[in-house]
Write an enzyme that holds these catalytic residues in place. Structure first.
Site, PDB file in Angstrom:
ATOM      1  N   ASN A 137       0.929  -1.224  -0.046  1.00 51.12           N
ATOM      2  CA  ASN A 137      -0.115   0.057  -0.016  1.00 51.12           C
ATOM      3  C   ASN A 137       0.766   1.401   0.198  1.00 51.12           C
ATOM      4  OD1 ASN A 137      -2.812   1.332   0.325  1.00 51.12           O
ATOM      5  ND2 ASN A 137      -1.621   2.042   2.239  1.00 51.12           N
ATOM      6  N   ASP A 146      -8.264   4.840  -0.173  1.00 49.92           N
ATOM      7  CA  ASP A 146      -7.544   4.768  -1.045  1.00 49.92           C
ATOM      8  C   ASP A 146      -6.127   5.050   0.086  1.00 49.92           C
ATOM      9  OD1 ASP A 146      -5.271   4.190  -2.498  1.00 49.92           O
ATOM     10  OD2 ASP A 146      -5.946   6.016  -4.042  1.00 49.92           O
ATOM     11  N   ASP A 190      -1.220  -7.232   2.959  1.00 52.11           N
ATOM     12  CA  ASP A 190      -1.723  -6.323   4.011  1.00 52.11           C
ATOM     13  C   ASP A 190      -2.777  -5.276   3.545  1.00 52.11           C
ATOM     14  OD1 ASP A 190      -1.340  -5.413   6.745  1.00 52.11           O
ATOM     15  OD2 ASP A 190      -0.615  -3.678   5.667  1.00 52.11           O
ATOM     16  N   HIS A 199      -7.257  -0.993   1.076  1.00 56.05           N
ATOM     17  CA  HIS A 199      -6.730   0.274   0.463  1.00 56.05           C
ATOM     18  C   HIS A 199      -6.290   0.293  -0.776  1.00 56.05           C
ATOM     19  CE1 HIS A 199      -7.580   1.453   4.912  1.00 56.05           C
ATOM     20  NE2 HIS A 199      -7.088   0.424   5.092  1.00 56.05           N
ATOM     21  N   GLU A 204      -5.686  -9.620   3.918  1.00 54.75           N
ATOM     22  CA  GLU A 204      -6.429  -8.990   4.971  1.00 54.75           C
ATOM     23  C   GLU A 204      -7.242  -8.066   4.061  1.00 54.75           C
ATOM     24  OE1 GLU A 204      -5.272  -6.177   8.892  1.00 54.75           O
ATOM     25  OE2 GLU A 204      -4.411  -5.805   6.662  1.00 54.75           O
TER      26      GLU A 204
END
Length: 490
Positions: free
Chosen positions: A101, A196, A233, A237, A263
């Site tokens: 991310n 985001d 992870d 997002h 996740e």
């Protein structure tokens, strides 16, 4: 094979984890673990203080002198690769924790145009566009181009949380203007308007150069480490369009059998299902709603209706793609998503995830090995001790020896539920009975083929010898706030 994962870390683990894991690989194998989820191995912006989620350089696995040293919190690259080798020698698959991310700890400032957005509604602008500087250029001078010469700049990021405006540092959520737009991608969770942005320099996956670099990186990572899968992870997002393309690339160009666990932290199973369907079942997902059921049950005690324990879970929605857990590094005490399951209920929760027919269970490091740590909360230092769940090794053995065959549920009492695993040609099966209140019992019908048979509690919580009648019926007992696993006496 009844596979089971261990999450071999927790948030407050002191470090040198790779060496510890290598030393314990054979022990984990003997307990019945078939896979291990290890924390992120990359170099962090906080150096050895980082847990892996404050990503600085994905190519530095503890090899280069960056961010204050060579080793990460968990060890060196050499120790990491050795730990994976030891796992493979023990027949244990390794799942790497991958953070896609964001990046933190940029090397150089750049002049950028941004506008600030509302923390609670990321689509709402609370400033006009303005020019500032921010650390959005990552050159990785300590690595000096090894493995990749890709330089990250502001065109690679969609947002940032710290800027320098007229010589003053400002904190907030700032949308970066780049050639890919002035607005966030829509292909993410719509929590807070648009989710985001999470932290640091948010990666811009509408940039095709970033996408290609991440494909090059994952090929390098898999070939270098020989890991068997990954845990991804913070997926709510990240652009689902990028994720689908990237995961398809892994499955078609690198390894079609690569296990991918996501996740996607939502407490509604239908939203997890929607994401899973978007990924065309290429990704398994954590059963977050089931965790919250366990948490609520442990908080409410006998007031909780145990017949509802599986309701609303991803296990019910899509069992083949559900990874069940009791808690993890985010839900443990003093962490951001704190929802620690009370100690008394953990044996019941683990009996459910380890002995039911569906789902892929994941055991949390402190529940097997214990943990003790301190952290600050509201200005006070808090001491936390997580004791071992003493019955876990027996539950793991019960899974390996008896948790086979079709499952029959006896969910007919608010404070006492049971389920039967009918076994197969090699394994007898078992009867699992749980109480969140007083000592209790369930009448179980095992069929005439199990008539006049004697059953004992494999866990040793009860000393009874229960004999079925000629039709295979008997009353099976369980202690106050306890669990028993009844198996046929040898």
């Amino acid at each position: 094979m009844n596979g089971v994962i261990i999450q071999f870390f927790h948030w407050y683990h002191k470090g040198d984890l790779w060496t510890e894991f290598a030393d314990k690989a054979e022990y984990l194998k003997d307990l019945g673990f078939t896979a291990a989820w290890l924390p992120p191995a990359n170099k962090c912006s906080l150096g050895k203080e980082g847990r892996g989620y404050d990503v600085y350089d994905l190519y530095d696995l503890g090899e280069f002198d960056q961010k204050g040293g060579i080793a990460t919190r968990y060890g060196t690259k050499e120790e990491y690769l050795h730990a994976i080798e030891k796992a493979h020698e023990a027949g244990i698959s390794v799942y790497a924790d991958i953070v896609l991310n964001h990046r933190l700890g940029g090397d150089e400032e750049e002049k950028i145009t941004v506008h600030q957005v509302d923390d609670e509604d990321r689509n709402k602008r609370i400033s006009d566009p303005f020019v500032a500087t921010a650390k959005t250029r990552f050159t990785f001078p300590g690595r000096a181009g090894s493995y990749s010469q890709f330089i990250w700049n502001y065109e690679c990021f969609s947002g940032i949380d710290i800027i320098n405006k007229n010589g003053q540092l400002e904190n907030g959520i700032f949308k970066i203007h780049n050639k890919y737009g002035e607005n966030w991608t829509d292909a993410v969770s719509h929590q807070l308007g648009n989710y985001d942005y999470l932290m640091g320099a948010d990666v811009e996956y509408r940039n095709p150069h970033v996408v290609e670099e991440m494909k090059r990186w994952i090929r390098w990572y898999v070939e270098t480490t020989k890991v068997d899968g990954m845990r991804l992870d913070a997926l709510k997002h990240i652009s689902s369009e990028f994720l689908y393309e990237w995961i398809r690339y892994i499955k078609t160009e690198i390894n079609p059998h690569y296990f991918i666990l996501g996740e996607f932290w939502k407490d509604e199973a239908d939203q997890i299902k929607y994401f899973s369907d978007q990924m065309e079942n290429l990704v398994s997902c954590f059963d977050v709603p089931l965790h919250y059921n366990f948490f609520k049950a442990s908080e409410e005690g006998k007031a909780y209706d145990l017949t509802k324990i599986l309701e609303g879970s991803f296990l019910i929605e899509k069992p083949l793609f559900s990874v069940s857990f009791v808690e993890n590094h985010d839900t443990q005490k003093l962490q951001a998503l704190e929802s620690a399951v009370q100690d008394w209920f953990k044996p019941l929760a683990y009996a459910i995830i380890l002995l039911t027919e569906e789902g892929y269970p994941c055991v949390f490091y402190p529940d097997l090995l214990g943990a003790e740590y301190r952290d600050m909360k509201d200005g006070k230092e808090i001491h936390v001790r997580i004791p071992k769940v003493s019955i876990l090794p027996k539950l793991l053995k019960a899974r390996r020896s008896y948790a086979y065959g079709k499952q029959i549920n006896y969910f007919n009492q608010k404070n006492c539920i049971a389920f039967v695993r009918k076994g197969n040609t090699e394994n007898e099966g078992c009867i699992v009975i749980l109480s969140n209140g007083d000592e209790n019992k369930q009448e179980i019908d095992l069929g005439a083929q199990h008539g006049n048979s004697v059953y004992i509690d494999f866990l040793g919580n009860r000393n009874d010898r229960i004999k079925t009648d000629e039709n295979g019926k008997a009353l099976f007992w369980v202690n106050h706030k306890s669990v028993s696993v009844w198996v046929k006496e040898a």
